[in-house]
Design a protein around this motif. Sequence first.
Motif, mmCIF file in Angstrom:
data_model
loop_
_atom_site.group_PDB
_atom_site.id
_atom_site.type_symbol
_atom_site.label_atom_id
_atom_site.label_comp_id
_atom_site.label_asym_id
_atom_site.label_seq_id
_atom_site.Cartn_x
_atom_site.Cartn_y
_atom_site.Cartn_z
ATOM 1 N N HIS A 13 0.804 -1.222 0.027
ATOM 2 C CA HIS A 13 -0.226 0.130 0.127
ATOM 3 C C HIS A 13 0.835 1.180 0.141
ATOM 4 O O HIS A 13 0.604 2.156 -0.458
ATOM 5 C CB HIS A 13 -0.975 -0.169 1.224
ATOM 6 N N SER A 14 1.907 1.172 0.803
ATOM 7 C CA SER A 14 2.767 2.310 0.750
ATOM 8 C C SER A 14 3.725 2.743 -0.348
ATOM 9 O O SER A 14 4.406 3.742 -0.482
ATOM 10 C CB SER A 14 3.629 2.468 1.903
ATOM 11 N N GLY A 15 3.611 1.644 -1.259
ATOM 12 C CA GLY A 15 4.757 1.775 -2.482
ATOM 13 C C GLY A 15 6.319 1.150 -2.028
ATOM 14 O O GLY A 15 7.008 1.292 -2.982
ATOM 15 N N TYR A 17 6.914 -1.920 -1.714
ATOM 16 C CA TYR A 17 6.979 -2.846 -2.642
ATOM 17 C C TYR A 17 6.388 -2.409 -3.855
ATOM 18 O O TYR A 17 5.025 -2.645 -3.857
ATOM 19 C CB TYR A 17 6.362 -4.093 -2.095
ATOM 20 N N PRO A 18 6.950 -1.803 -4.997
ATOM 21 C CA PRO A 18 6.229 -1.242 -6.121
ATOM 22 C C PRO A 18 5.414 -2.365 -6.910
ATOM 23 O O PRO A 18 5.761 -3.490 -6.795
ATOM 24 C CB PRO A 18 7.401 -0.657 -6.903
ATOM 25 N N ARG A 64 0.145 -5.042 -10.651
ATOM 26 C CA ARG A 64 0.024 -3.955 -11.514
ATOM 27 C C ARG A 64 -1.190 -3.371 -11.527
ATOM 28 O O ARG A 64 -2.031 -3.911 -12.388
ATOM 29 C CB ARG A 64 0.848 -4.032 -12.630
ATOM 30 N N TRP A 153 -6.145 -0.539 -1.236
ATOM 31 C CA TRP A 153 -5.153 -0.037 -1.923
ATOM 32 C C TRP A 153 -5.564 1.439 -2.656
ATOM 33 O O TRP A 153 -4.991 2.481 -2.486
ATOM 34 C CB TRP A 153 -4.617 -0.763 -3.023
ATOM 35 N N LEU A 157 -4.333 5.368 -2.106
ATOM 36 C CA LEU A 157 -3.948 6.198 -3.311
ATOM 37 C C LEU A 157 -4.673 7.502 -3.417
ATOM 38 O O LEU A 157 -4.279 8.474 -3.935
ATOM 39 C CB LEU A 157 -4.293 5.276 -4.721
#
Length: 212
Positions: A13-15, A17-18, A64, A153, A157
């Motif tokens: 959620h935080s990015g 792990y992209p 993705r 998620w 965002l």
Amino acid sequence: MERTEELIRAGVHSGAYPPDSRLRERELAEALGVSRVPVREALMRLAAEGLVELEPRRGARVRRLTLRDVEELFDLRLSLEVFAARRAAEIVAGGGGHDGLRSVMAEADAATRSADQAGIAAANTAFHAELITMTDNRLLQSSFQRSLGLMHWLFRLTATEHGAAQHRTEHEQICRAIGDGRPRLAEALTYSHIDIRREPVLRALAKVLPAE
């Protein structure tokens, strides 16, 4: 085990792990200070939520997210949650309770007052999940489960300070309609709550997400 799942979910959620990044069991286990078993089980549960994709012989990777995913999520929510809100109000009208929904509202109030964005997103997700739970429909719950991770998620965002207060107000209206046993009002409020956000959310995310 639950802690491992929470930490990996928070990283997605935080990015940290992209999207499209590999989630290697050994690396995650070392980073989190656990064995590979809880990591493997956490990845399986996160795949069930739609956050992670498991590929044969290649392991796990972060999903993705695309604009098409967001569009489909809105369609799914309008189909399932609107029905769930109506059914929940019918159950209350027939003598059932809605303590779980009120409990989630209390959590949302606390998160909103403290401007805890992660807590707000979690409480918003929990509110919509509780609508489904209130129906006591196992097939409906199973169908909705896979969208929970994507919903959370998406809330992360698109979080804004103004949005949190507006969400809380609209959730309170839905909660009150359900608590009063008014199915048609609960249905209408839930439809409006979801549908009114489709266009602005898609417009904002068009700047950061691919179409497909």
